[in-house]
Motif scaffolding. Structure first.
Motif, short mmCIF file in Angstrom:
data_model
loop_
_atom_site.label_atom_id
_atom_site.label_comp_id
_atom_site.label_asym_id
_atom_site.label_seq_id
_atom_site.Cartn_x
_atom_site.Cartn_y
_atom_site.Cartn_z
N PRO A 112 3.16 -17.58 21.01
CA PRO A 112 2.80 -16.55 22.00
C PRO A 112 3.90 -15.51 22.25
CG PRO A 112 3.44 -18.58 23.10
CD PRO A 112 3.56 -18.83 21.63
N GLY A 113 4.96 -15.50 21.46
CA GLY A 113 5.99 -14.49 21.63
C GLY A 113 7.38 -15.09 21.77
N PRO A 114 8.41 -14.24 21.83
CA PRO A 114 9.79 -14.71 21.95
C PRO A 114 10.01 -15.53 23.23
CG PRO A 114 9.72 -12.39 21.34
CD PRO A 114 8.33 -12.78 21.71
N ASN A 115 10.86 -16.54 23.11
CA ASN A 115 11.23 -17.38 24.24
C ASN A 115 10.05 -18.16 24.82
OD1 ASN A 115 13.42 -18.37 25.76
ND2 ASN A 115 12.86 -17.09 27.50
N LYS A 116 9.02 -18.34 24.01
CA LYS A 116 7.86 -19.13 24.41
C LYS A 116 7.65 -20.26 23.40
CE LYS A 116 6.46 -16.62 27.93
NZ LYS A 116 6.36 -17.15 29.31
N ARG A 117 7.29 -21.43 23.91
CA ARG A 117 7.10 -22.57 23.03
C ARG A 117 5.81 -22.42 22.20
NH1 ARG A 117 7.99 -27.55 27.07
NH2 ARG A 117 7.16 -26.01 28.53
#
Length: 217
Positions: A161-166
């Motif tokens: 789901p995007g950067p810094n997301k698991r």
């Protein structure tokens, strides 16, 4: 957009695996689907005639079920005991709470302190899918296949789901047609440990007649 072209299809089983890069969920309510994911699901499965969303929150993709009055769901109900007739929906989209902190919030929404039981909710969601329909589950884990023998796992897809997301897992299941009486008897006897009997002999066993399930939860 052909979502299947970005996935690997096993030549023997036909099972799809791969990774879809999506956008961040937009909106203040926890539990929204990552941006663009539902469109890819519709492209993969085909756009359904009707959609059910247990744990639906503020989603307006179809009939939403939630315990939180503030999000104004279509039906205020518990996902463990859906007030839906069996086989009523072509697609069920399920994005339940993942972690204990969310479980506690789910329990706080009802005076009965309902604790989230993921596999109980999964079986209820499966019950509501019509033959030929789809069950789509977004979670951090790869769930076991539902107990209904008609349900087949079609795809297991990682969702970014995007950067810094698991990264999460999207599991897509499809429910097949109702089994014949012989198939149903054989399935029932496997659970009873009686696989050495032939289908012809099983039909003569009055103690193995299948009980009809209720149509309304």
């Amino acid at each position: 957009m052909n979502s299947q072209q970005y996935l690997y299809r096993h030549p023997r089983t036909g099972h799809y695996t791969g990774l879809w890069a999506c956008g961040r969920a937009i909106g203040p309510y926890t539990g929204r689907w990552p941006a663009g994911l539902v469109g890819r699901v519709y492209d993969f499965c085909g756009r359904p005639q009707n959609v059910l969303e247990p744990f639906g929150g503020t989603s307006k993709l179809g009939i939403s079920i939630d315990l939180n009055r503030e999000v104004r769901p279509t039906l205020l109900a518990d996902a463990h005991n859906l007030p839906i007739r069996e086989g009523s929906f072509e697609m069920v989209l399920m994005d339940p709470p993942y972690e204990e902190v969310y479980h506690q919030g789910y329990m706080a929404l009802t005076d009965k302190k309902v604790k989230l039981r993921f596999y109980r909710a999964l079986e209820e969601a499966t019950r509501c899918v019509r033959p030929g329909g789809w069950l789509v589950v977004l979670h951090f884990l790869i769930p076991n296949r539902p107990r209904d023998a008609r349900v087949k796992r079609v795809a297991t897809i990682g969702i970014s789901p995007g950067p810094n997301k698991r990264i999460r897992c999207l599991s897509i299941f499809r429910k097949g047609p109702r089994p014949s009486r012989t198939q149903a008897l054989l399935s029932d006897t496997r659970q009873k440990g009686l696989t050495h009997h032939s289908a012809r002999h099983l039909r003569q066993r009055p103690d193995l007649k299948l009980e009809p399930k209720g149509s309304i939860c």
